[in-house]
Design an enzyme around this catalytic site. Structure first.
Site, PDB file in Angstrom:
ATOM      1  N   SER A 142     -73.603 -36.873  -1.710  1.00 35.79           N
ATOM      2  CA  SER A 142     -74.117 -36.067  -0.588  1.00 35.79           C
ATOM      3  C   SER A 142     -73.352 -36.478   0.660  1.00 35.79           C
ATOM      4  CB  SER A 142     -75.601 -36.396  -0.399  1.00 35.79           C
ATOM      5  OG  SER A 142     -76.074 -35.948   0.858  1.00 35.79           O
ATOM      6  N   TYR A 155     -83.052 -41.705  -0.270  1.00 34.33           N
ATOM      7  CA  TYR A 155     -81.993 -40.750  -0.622  1.00 34.33           C
ATOM      8  C   TYR A 155     -80.613 -41.322  -0.265  1.00 34.33           C
ATOM      9  CZ  TYR A 155     -79.835 -36.109  -1.111  1.00 34.33           C
ATOM     10  OH  TYR A 155     -79.056 -35.036  -1.511  1.00 34.33           O
TER      11      TYR A 155
END
Ligand SMILES: NC(=O)c1ccc[n+]([C@@H]2O[C@H](COP(=O)([O-])OP(=O)(O)OC[C@H]3O[C@@H](n4cnc5c(N)ncnc54)[C@H](O)[C@@H]3O)[C@@H](O)[C@H]2O)c1
Length: 285
Positions: A142, A155
């Site tokens: 990401s 995350y």
């Protein structure tokens, strides 16, 4: 150029979002598909659409946190197709919650899917990819694999770790002259269900107390996650086809990459100040 036609490609988390778009983009390019997800309905829909595009498609419900199940899946796919060429370790979840309010179990849950899922998929399929003589591991990190954001510690930790794991794999495959290419993908905001699922999870746990807070989070997510999954998938496959070690997906990912290079320490101060002004502990996507 790495090819796709006739290659056997495995996609985890193929029942929705980027995983579904990858499955369909691979189908259009003539790949033979092994699709997996925990969401059987979503998976069936992707399988149906890929079949309509003429792709040979096999699908199986696999939870990427379940090591034995992933190893078993790798054997089943290799037996069924006779070879495995590409694995897209894509399945992932998000969670927005400050560190002081997070439980250890929150970290267990996110890391189990986002990090262990990637390690399981890579390790289970690697012998088959090497044996194919033409393998490729594609791991989805990401922009949060190189930039931290408030409330996303679980995350960010998982996505930074995916980058470390994947870049190490690339070094090792090259050093050992194994016939396996390796790509780490860093998408910016893509219009998928990931943020809504995280918010739904918070609601189910009674964490978001007011309707206004819920609406604000959904608005922020809709604002940040804009790129169509199909465009994201096309960008990823272009990078894979060119054997890029690192693929940035979207202008936001490229901008953030540049900003973090120029202000490696300063950006955290800026986001912290923005979070204080907005009354949140950070500026989560
Ligand atoms: N959407 C974005 O803006 C964005 C940005 C950067 C990175 N990513 C990454 O892209 C990947 C795909 O996310 P998405 O945005 O398409 O989300 P999504 O929620 O639309 O799709 C994720 C899929 O993963 C599946 N999944 C979840 N837990 C699983 C498990 N334990 N085992 C197997 N499958 C599981 C879900 O059922 C779902 O089908 C994730 O790794 C995510 O972190 C997304």
């Amino acid at each position: 150029m790495s090819g796709f036609r006739g290659r056997v490609a495995v996609v985890t988390g193929a029942g929705s979002g980027i995983g579904r778009a990858l499955g369909l983009a691979l189908a259009r390019r003539g790949a033979r598909l092994a699709l997996s997800d925990v969401d059987e309905d979503g998976l069936a829909e992707t399988g149906r659409a890929a079949g309509e595009l003429g792709a040979e498609t096999f699908r199986q419900r696999v939870d990427v946190t379940d090591r034995a199940a992933v190893i078993d899946f790798a054997e089943v796919v290799a037996d069924r197709f006779g070879a495995v060429n590409q694995i897209y370790n894509n399945a992932g979840i998000a969670l927005g919650r400050p560190i002081v309010e997070s439980s250890f179990e929150d970290y267990d849950r996110v890391l189990a899917v986002n990090l262990w899922g990637v390690i399981h998929g890579t390790k289970a399929f690697l012998p088959h990819l090497i044996a194919s003589g033409d393998g490729h591991v594609v791991n989805i990190s990401s922009l949060n694999g190189f930039m931290a954001m408030g409330e996303l510690s679980h995350y960010c930790t998982s996505k930074y770790a995916v980058r470390g794991f994947t870049e190490t794999l690339r070094i090792e495959m090259r050093a050992a002259r194994h016939p396996v290419k390796v790509t780490c993908v860093h998408p910016g905001g893509v219009r998928t269900a990931i943020a809504d699922r995280a918010i739904d999870q918070e609601l189910a746990n009674g964490r978001i107390i007011s309707a206004a807070q819920e609406a604000q989070r959904r608005r922020q997510a809709a604002f940040a996650l804009r790129m169509s999954p199909d465009v994201a998938a096309a960008t990823i496959l272009t990078g894979v086809g060119r054997n890029r070690g690192r693929v940035l997906v979207g202008r936001d990912a490229k901008l953030v990459d540049a900003a973090v290079r120029f202000f490696p320490g300063g950006y955290t101060r800026a986001l912290g100040t923005a979070g204080r002004l907005s009354g949140r502990s950070g500026s989560a996507a």
